[in-house]
Write a protein that holds these residues in place. Structure first.
Motif: not given
Length: 370
Positions: A50-56, A76-82
């Motif tokens: 909840k504190a740090r999403p795995a993948v967004t 954890k904390g992976v941020r991506a764009k589709a």
């Protein structure tokens, strides 16, 4: 001979230029949620999720996000764009995170390839070497492709090691036909459609071409126009059929002029061989523009091309092949035209008989690079 050239793709596979906005597709699935959310998070089962999403993944639905999350399992904390589009009725997606690229096919999203330097994983792009045939049919606008001839024949290859090539085939090369007999190589499309044309090219070149993409005159024009035109440098002024001129220098060709440039041969000193060279130049120009747009533009481009072209490539095959051109070193790409001397067929036709240099080029190209 290996020559330096711009890294390339095809005007049909990845040639849509800047500003391609024709039906960018969607990221919806056949199960809830019905439409794509602006961003979706795949949470870890750990206490800190909840504190740090795995993948967004911005622009992805829950299924696509879950598929990407499997690639980064443990991170954890992976941020991506589709970015999402369509190919022959199937959904395709390119997901970027820093230098990482994940390729997926839907609607029940599954990862089919990509490259992930952050994970120290090797690129997965469907094996090597790979070859695809790009066919420009002589079907007039509004007419079916059935029974037409292959006016343009270009084989694109990649070696998986940063190299590639494009080989034009003179349309009058004498070749085996589907069902037996011989004729000019471009007649194979009329006899056996795309599969027949691929078969003839395989027999002549010895290259394991895996599939084709084909469009007629009208489809080609629409692809170029929907892309905002094709910017390229014209080496010397060409007088097209009807007297229209394409002046030397930097130009942005619309669909009508790009098609005319690709088809002109009568005013060229080397005729049909020069025309094949022009067609290769168009591919190079399309490639340069597509690369400037970046890998994220591929799904939108595939959507546009799929509307105006036919292909036997699956979404996985097309997506991984196009993406492979973004891994190419421009210094390891070459272009040639298979040609030869003029002869006469048994029934009196003027034909092209392949020369030794072209046969050697076929052998050189078997590793996917020219």
């Amino acid at each position: 001979m290996r020559t330096s050239a711009l890294a390339m793709t095809a005007v049909l596979l990845a040639g849509a230029a800047a500003g391609c906005s024709d039906d960018p597709g969607d990221a919806s699935t056949t199960t809830p949620p019905p439409t794509a959310a602006p961003s979706t998070t795949a949470a870890s089962s750990s206490p800190t999720a909840k504190a740090r999403p795995a993948v967004t993944v911005e622009g992805a639905d829950a299924r696509l996000t879950a598929a990407v999350a499997k690639v980064y399992r443990g991170r954890k904390g992976v941020r991506a764009k589709a970015t999402v589009g369509r190919w022959e009725g199937e959904k395709v997606a390119v997901v970027t995170s820093g230098q990482d690229v994940t390729l997926a096919v839907g609607p029940r999203w599954r990862v089919v390839g990509g490259w992930w330097p952050s994970l120290d994983r090797k690129a997965d792009l469907g094996g090597t070497p790979r070859f695809v045939l790009v066919v420009g049919s002589d079907a007039r606008p509004g007419k079916t492709l059935r029974g037409t001839r292959g006016d343009t024949l270009q084989v694109l290859g990649v070696d998986g090691k940063g190299g590639g090539g494009v080989m034009g085939l003179a349309r009058d090369i004498w070749a085996p036909m589907p069902g037996g007999g011989h004729a000019k190589i471009n007649a194979a499309f009329a006899y056996g459609g795309g599969e027949g044309q691929v078969g003839a090219v395989r027999k002549v070149t010895g290259l394991p071409v895996e599939g084709y993409v084909v469009t007629g005159f009208g489809g080609f024009e629409k692809i170029v126009d929907r892309s905002g035109g094709l910017p390229m440098r014209i080496a010397r002024t060409v007088i097209l059929q009807g007297g229209t001129k394409v002046l030397a220098g930097k130009r942005r060709l619309d669909g009508e002029h790009a098609l005319a440039y690709a088809r002109e041969r009568k005013s060229l000193p080397d005729g049909d061989f020069g025309r094949s060279r022009h067609q290769g130049e168009l591919l190079f120009a399309a490639a340069a523009t597509a690369r400037l747009e970046g890998i994220g533009s591929v799904p939108r481009t595939m959507t546009t091309v799929s509307k105006y072209a036919d292909s036997d490539l699956t979404a996985k095959e097309a997506l991984t092949f196009v993406a492979s051109f973004y891994r190419i070193d421009p210094r390891k790409v070459g272009h040639t035209v298979a040609k030869g001397g003029f002869g006469t067929s048994p029934d009196g036709q003027s034909i092209v008989v392949l020369d030794a240099a072209s046969r050697q080029a076929f052998r050189d190209f078997r590793d996917g690079r020219l």
